[in-house]
Motif scaffolding. Structure first.
Motif, PDB file in Angstrom:
ATOM      1  N   ALA B 225       0.825  -1.210   0.000  1.00 13.62           N
ATOM      2  CA  ALA B 225       0.000   0.000   0.000  1.00 13.62           C
ATOM      3  C   ALA B 225       0.859   1.258   0.000  1.00 13.62           C
ATOM      4  CB  ALA B 225      -0.931  -0.006   1.208  1.00 13.62           C
ATOM      5  N   ARG B 226       2.057   1.150   0.569  1.00 13.56           N
ATOM      6  CA  ARG B 226       2.934   2.325   0.587  1.00 13.56           C
ATOM      7  C   ARG B 226       3.270   2.801  -0.814  1.00 13.56           C
ATOM      8  NH1 ARG B 226       7.562   2.462   5.001  1.00 13.56           N
ATOM      9  NH2 ARG B 226       8.410   3.727   3.341  1.00 13.56           N
ATOM     10  N   LEU B 227       3.215   1.900  -1.753  1.00 14.54           N
ATOM     11  CA  LEU B 227       3.550   2.273  -3.118  1.00 14.54           C
ATOM     12  C   LEU B 227       2.390   2.956  -3.817  1.00 14.54           C
ATOM     13  CD1 LEU B 227       5.686  -0.232  -5.097  1.00 14.54           C
ATOM     14  CD2 LEU B 227       6.246   1.964  -4.088  1.00 14.54           C
ATOM     15  N   GLY B 228       1.307   3.174  -3.095  1.00 12.94           N
ATOM     16  CA  GLY B 228       0.166   3.831  -3.724  1.00 12.94           C
ATOM     17  C   GLY B 228      -0.944   2.856  -3.980  1.00 12.94           C
ATOM     18  N   ALA B 229      -2.036   3.403  -4.587  1.00 17.16           N
ATOM     19  CA  ALA B 229      -3.255   2.624  -4.721  1.00 17.16           C
ATOM     20  C   ALA B 229      -3.118   1.565  -5.804  1.00 17.16           C
ATOM     21  CB  ALA B 229      -4.404   3.554  -5.067  1.00 17.16           C
ATOM     22  N   ASP B 230      -4.152   0.767  -5.930  1.00 21.76           N
ATOM     23  CA  ASP B 230      -4.230  -0.203  -7.018  1.00 21.76           C
ATOM     24  C   ASP B 230      -4.276   0.537  -8.350  1.00 21.76           C
ATOM     25  OD1 ASP B 230      -4.385  -1.925  -4.974  1.00 21.76           O
ATOM     26  OD2 ASP B 230      -6.525  -2.367  -5.201  1.00 21.76           O
ATOM     27  N   ARG B 231      -3.986  -0.189  -9.406  1.00 23.61           N
ATOM     28  CA  ARG B 231      -3.996   0.433 -10.729  1.00 23.61           C
ATOM     29  C   ARG B 231      -4.789  -0.416 -11.702  1.00 23.61           C
ATOM     30  NH1 ARG B 231       2.208   0.451 -10.166  1.00 23.61           N
ATOM     31  NH2 ARG B 231       1.615  -1.685 -10.613  1.00 23.61           N
ATOM     32  N   VAL B 232      -5.283   0.259 -12.708  1.00 27.66           N
ATOM     33  CA  VAL B 232      -5.891  -0.495 -13.796  1.00 27.66           C
ATOM     34  C   VAL B 232      -4.880  -0.542 -14.932  1.00 27.66           C
ATOM     35  CG1 VAL B 232      -7.701  -0.504 -15.551  1.00 27.66           C
ATOM     36  CG2 VAL B 232      -8.249   0.096 -13.186  1.00 27.66           C
ATOM     37  N   PRO B 269      -3.909   5.004 -12.211  1.00 29.50           N
ATOM     38  CA  PRO B 269      -4.316   4.752 -10.822  1.00 29.50           C
ATOM     39  C   PRO B 269      -5.815   4.484 -10.739  1.00 29.50           C
ATOM     40  CG  PRO B 269      -2.984   6.735 -10.955  1.00 29.50           C
ATOM     41  CD  PRO B 269      -3.282   6.328 -12.367  1.00 29.50           C
ATOM     42  N   ALA B 270      -6.201   3.477  -9.955  1.00 27.33           N
ATOM     43  CA  ALA B 270      -7.612   3.134  -9.812  1.00 27.33           C
ATOM     44  C   ALA B 270      -8.150   3.820  -8.569  1.00 27.33           C
ATOM     45  CB  ALA B 270      -7.779   1.622  -9.726  1.00 27.33           C
ATOM     46  N   ARG B 271      -8.482   5.092  -8.710  1.00 26.56           N
ATOM     47  CA  ARG B 271      -8.892   5.865  -7.531  1.00 26.56           C
ATOM     48  C   ARG B 271     -10.129   5.283  -6.878  1.00 26.56           C
ATOM     49  NH1 ARG B 271      -7.436  11.087  -9.983  1.00 26.56           N
ATOM     50  NH2 ARG B 271      -5.207  11.300  -9.554  1.00 26.56           N
ATOM     51  N   SER B 272     -11.059   4.741  -7.703  1.00 28.50           N
ATOM     52  CA  SER B 272     -12.279   4.178  -7.117  1.00 28.50           C
ATOM     53  C   SER B 272     -12.313   2.659  -7.249  1.00 28.50           C
ATOM     54  CB  SER B 272     -13.528   4.771  -7.778  1.00 28.50           C
ATOM     55  OG  SER B 272     -13.261   6.038  -8.309  1.00 28.50           O
ATOM     56  N   GLY B 273     -11.120   2.043  -7.330  1.00 27.67           N
ATOM     57  CA  GLY B 273     -11.048   0.584  -7.326  1.00 27.67           C
ATOM     58  C   GLY B 273     -11.789  -0.047  -8.483  1.00 27.67           C
ATOM     59  N   VAL B 274     -12.686  -0.975  -8.139  1.00 22.49           N
ATOM     60  CA  VAL B 274     -13.386  -1.755  -9.158  1.00 22.49           C
ATOM     61  C   VAL B 274     -14.236  -0.860 -10.059  1.00 22.49           C
ATOM     62  CG1 VAL B 274     -14.915  -3.713  -9.563  1.00 22.49           C
ATOM     63  CG2 VAL B 274     -13.432  -3.680  -7.566  1.00 22.49           C
ATOM     64  N   VAL B 289     -11.363  -0.593 -29.802  1.00 26.49           N
ATOM     65  CA  VAL B 289      -9.923  -0.896 -29.750  1.00 26.49           C
ATOM     66  C   VAL B 289      -9.764  -2.346 -29.297  1.00 26.49           C
ATOM     67  CG1 VAL B 289      -7.788  -0.424 -28.501  1.00 26.49           C
ATOM     68  CG2 VAL B 289      -9.218   1.469 -29.277  1.00 26.49           C
ATOM     69  N   GLU B 290      -8.898  -3.093 -30.036  1.00 26.63           N
ATOM     70  CA  GLU B 290      -8.725  -4.497 -29.651  1.00 26.63           C
ATOM     71  C   GLU B 290      -7.833  -4.606 -28.407  1.00 26.63           C
ATOM     72  OE1 GLU B 290      -8.396  -7.947 -32.461  1.00 26.63           O
ATOM     73  OE2 GLU B 290      -8.094  -6.238 -33.827  1.00 26.63           O
ATOM     74  N   VAL B 291      -8.377  -5.247 -27.390  1.00 27.46           N
ATOM     75  CA  VAL B 291      -7.686  -5.308 -26.100  1.00 27.46           C
ATOM     76  C   VAL B 291      -7.331  -6.760 -25.773  1.00 27.46           C
ATOM     77  CG1 VAL B 291      -7.975  -4.894 -23.654  1.00 27.46           C
ATOM     78  CG2 VAL B 291      -8.904  -3.267 -25.297  1.00 27.46           C
ATOM     79  N   GLU B 292      -6.093  -6.970 -25.342  1.00 25.70           N
ATOM     80  CA  GLU B 292      -5.682  -8.335 -24.975  1.00 25.70           C
ATOM     81  C   GLU B 292      -5.975  -8.647 -23.523  1.00 25.70           C
ATOM     82  OE1 GLU B 292      -1.578  -8.943 -25.850  1.00 25.70           O
ATOM     83  OE2 GLU B 292      -2.020  -9.635 -27.886  1.00 25.70           O
ATOM     84  N   ASP B 293      -5.826  -7.631 -22.685  1.00 28.97           N
ATOM     85  CA  ASP B 293      -5.953  -7.904 -21.259  1.00 28.97           C
ATOM     86  C   ASP B 293      -6.284  -6.616 -20.530  1.00 28.97           C
ATOM     87  OD1 ASP B 293      -5.796  -9.199 -18.807  1.00 28.97           O
ATOM     88  OD2 ASP B 293      -3.671  -8.699 -18.575  1.00 28.97           O
ATOM     89  N   VAL B 294      -7.211  -6.693 -19.609  1.00 26.51           N
ATOM     90  CA  VAL B 294      -7.491  -5.549 -18.735  1.00 26.51           C
ATOM     91  C   VAL B 294      -7.618  -6.092 -17.319  1.00 26.51           C
ATOM     92  CG1 VAL B 294      -9.057  -3.655 -18.190  1.00 26.51           C
ATOM     93  CG2 VAL B 294      -8.803  -4.406 -20.549  1.00 26.51           C
ATOM     94  N   GLY B 295      -7.072  -5.363 -16.351  1.00 28.13           N
ATOM     95  CA  GLY B 295      -7.206  -5.878 -14.991  1.00 28.13           C
ATOM     96  C   GLY B 295      -6.847  -4.861 -13.938  1.00 28.13           C
ATOM     97  N   LEU B 296      -7.228  -5.212 -12.732  1.00 33.41           N
ATOM     98  CA  LEU B 296      -6.895  -4.380 -11.577  1.00 33.41           C
ATOM     99  C   LEU B 296      -5.608  -4.950 -10.983  1.00 33.41           C
ATOM    100  CD1 LEU B 296      -8.188  -2.057  -9.999  1.00 33.41           C
ATOM    101  CD2 LEU B 296      -9.300  -3.758  -8.549  1.00 33.41           C
ATOM    102  N   ARG B 297      -4.577  -4.128 -10.880  1.00 29.08           N
ATOM    103  CA  ARG B 297      -3.295  -4.637 -10.369  1.00 29.08           C
ATOM    104  C   ARG B 297      -2.942  -3.968  -9.056  1.00 29.08           C
ATOM    105  NH1 ARG B 297      -4.039  -7.639 -13.914  1.00 29.08           N
ATOM    106  NH2 ARG B 297      -3.089  -7.721 -15.995  1.00 29.08           N
TER     107      ARG B 297
END
Ligand code: ATP
Ligand code: MG
Lengths: 272, 317
Positions: B225-232, B269-274, B289-297
């Motif tokens: 968490a010290r590294l900041g919030a989750d990201r998309v 940055p995923a300010r509001s998470g999901v 746009v053709e997308v291979e992968d999307v996720g919350l990291r």
């Protein structure tokens, strides 16, 4: 969980002895696990008896007359004890390099148990080696001529030399970076072994070399053994020759006085 | 609250010119696993050696299981198990002889030492090799024997210095299992490692060590968490779509996106998470746009490690 907490002095001594026994027994297990290496270690001196007694023996002249093998054997007994230094050093250096020494130091053992166990194992090894040598000597025509008591005194002096060298070996083993450093010590042990009265009378060497050989701690034990066994080659008019037994006691005492404290200090230094 | 099982206060230690420990502080509550994480030369082994009475500190104080390491070393030794960085077993003895010997030196009787040895050999999968000289063991077998030797008495505090270095994945799992079992029985564990997944798996608290002192400390989650919030993160199929994707993702997340051309990745940055993830998915879906992968990291411990010590960690094979 453990039994050492706040142990009474009696119990402490009992554990110290038990710990030392376990360490000594470890060496016996080594011998049993590697019987060939163990046998080679015991038989190498026998090879020296055959080499020097029969190959060179014919060409050697014994000071004051007598059989060369009678002259040679006390020298080889002492030389075998001196070579034991390498045995101690290798064991100590191997344990230190493999981290076994650290493992022991992290256990609730008595602090002296490791060295006491080490010296007991080495003395056991030396006594066995000496017994083989004595038997071999008797087979090739060597014998003590001055009675059982003096013969036993000679054996005691030989073991005393070995015991003194245990402390030299512990110190050098702890100083060594690993068992490989043993080569350096071998290079030093051989000249000390040969620059003595083991194989030839020092009076046949060039003056300064002869003096060095005569004052060699090994020569003191050799000369004392020749005297106590009644074998040819002892005597002479120099101080060292006239006081062989005294020197055979004094040299080991000096070695212990120097190297026992050094070994203890070195052990302490492991934790600094 | 009971006193910590391992306590170090301002420990310092230098070797000639190298300052191995520099006012090193540590407190491990009883019954927990603490992971010391740090790059080569950080001082982890030095700390372990001081705490296990093998080395004396130049300054500072340390106590293990309530006993001062400098003043009551024998009591400390009776309370600990140590598995050092390098296997410390007698090569010329068999596996069984090693364990029986260490059992006897722990002051177990002859018979208890023997049955404890059998138990440990069985547990560490060495029963078949028990009668062979250790010199014939593989590196992993030696390591397992070494671990067994550190566990003879189910110690109150167990020190493990890189316990799974050189083990195959199955053997690592075995070791982790053994550690968890001990912890369940109340043992406190101090574990040093360079493998972040190991700390993540085992440790309830992680201390990151660099330059001889603890530079960060917390649960693995807190450190991340010290590294900041989750990201998309979104990975597009074609590089030429990166510009469009970046604009879309940035708009949906209401934040400045990062673009990595080499991996065709857009990160924000995923300010509001999901909810942010959902918005990004919707925006990309509408655009075609053709997308291979999307996720919350979530930041990995690896990233934590690099950001704290300035060096990449090793990744387990
Ligand atoms: N006996 C020693 N003599 C000299 N320097 C030493 C000694 N032991 C450790 N050092 C030095 O102290 C520093 C810390 O070493 P330490 O072994 O504690 O690191 P570490 O974190 O365990 O590293 P690694 O991950 O490589 O095991 C290093 O710079 C090392 O070179
Ligand atoms: Mg280390």
């Amino acid at each position: 969980m453990s039994t050492v907490t706040a142990a009474a002095p009696r119990a402490r001594l009992r554990w110290a002895l038990s710990d030392a026994y376990v360490i000594t027994r470890r060496d016996v297990q080594h011998w049993a696990n590697q019987p060939v290496a163990f046998a080679v270690g015991l038989l190498f001196p026998v090879l020296m008896v055959l080499m020097f007694g029969y190959v060179f023996g014919g060409a050697m002249v014994v000071p004051g007359g007598g059989s060369y093998r009678e002259f040679l054997l006390p020298g080889l007994f002492a030389l075998t004890m001196a070579f034991g230094l390498e045995v101690t050093m290798i064991s100590v250096a191997t344990d230190a390099a493999r981290g076994v020494t650290d493992r022991f130091r992290s256990l609730p053992m008595h602090p002296a148990a490791v060295v006491v166990g080490r010296s007991a194992a080495d003395m056991l090894n030396a006594a066995l080696g000496l017994a083989v040598m004595l038997g071999c000597g008797l087979l090739v025509g060597w014998e003590p001529h001055r009675g059982a008591l003096r013969a036993l005194a000679a054996v005691a002096l030989l073991l005393l030399l070995r015991w003194a060298l245990v402390w030299v070996g512990v110190y050098l083993g702890l100083l060594a970076k690993g068992p490989e450093s043993i080569v350096t010590v071998q290079i030093l042990v051989w000249p000390v072994g040969f620059l003595s009265s083991t194989f030839v009378d020092p009076s046949t060497m060039p003056g300064w070399l002869g003096a060095l050989a005569e004052w060699n701690p090994l020569s003191a034990t050799v000369a004392a053994c020749r005297e106590l066994f009644g074998n040819p080659g002892f005597g002479g008019t120099s101080f060292a020759a006239e006081h062989a037994v005294e020197l055979a006691l004094a040299w080991p005492a000096l070695l212990v006085a120097v190297f026992l404290p050094l070994s203890v200090a070195r052990f302490r230094k492991l934790s600094s | 609250m009971s006193p910590p099982a391992v306590l170090a206060e301002e420990l310092s230690k230098s070797f000639r010119t190298v300052q191995a420990l520099d006012r090193f502080d540590l407190a491990v509550p009883a019954g927990t696993v603490c992971g010391l994480l740090g790059p080569n030369g950080a001082g982890k082994t030095t700390a372990v050696r001081i705490l296990t009475t093998l080395l004396r500190a130049d300054a500072g104080r340390a106590a293990v299981a309530g006993f001062d390491v400098a003043r009551e070393p024998t009591r400390v030794r009776a309370s600990i198990g140590l598995v050092g960085q390098h296997a410390a077993v007698d090569e010329a003895l068999t596996g069984r002889q090693n364990l029986e010997m260490f059992g006897r030196l722990h002051h177990l009787g002859r018979r208890p030492a023997r049955s404890r040895a059998s138990e440990l050999l069985e547990r560490f999968g060495l029963a078949d090799a028990a009668g062979r000289a250790v010199s014939t063991y593989s590196g992993g077998m030696r390591r397992r024997l070494d671990l067994a030797a550190g566990l003879i008495l189910a110690p109150a505090v167990l020190f493990l210095d890189e316990p799974t270095t050189g083990l195959d994945p199955a053997a690592r799992l075995d070791v982790w299992q053994a550690v968890r079992r001990l912890v369940a029985d109340g043992t406190t564990v101090l574990l040093t490692t360079q493998y972040l997944d190991e700390a993540d798996q085992l440790a309830s608290r992680v201390c990151v060590v660099a330059g001889g002192h603890v530079v960060a400390e917390g649960t693995p989650q807190q450190l991340k968490a010290r590294l900041g919030a989750d990201r998309v993160e979104a990975v597009v199929r074609r590089t030429e779509d990166l510009g469009t994707a970046s604009a879309l993702v940035g708009g949906a997340a209401a934040a400045e996106p990062e673009v990595d051309v080499a991996t065709r990745r857009v990160r924000v940055p995923a300010r509001s998470g999901v909810a942010t993830l959902a918005a990004v998915l919707e925006a990309l879906g509408r655009s075609g746009v053709e997308v291979e992968d999307v996720g919350l990291r979530r930041p990995t411990l690896d990233e934590v490690f690099v950001s704290l010590t300035g060096r990449p960690a090793q990744v387990a094979a």
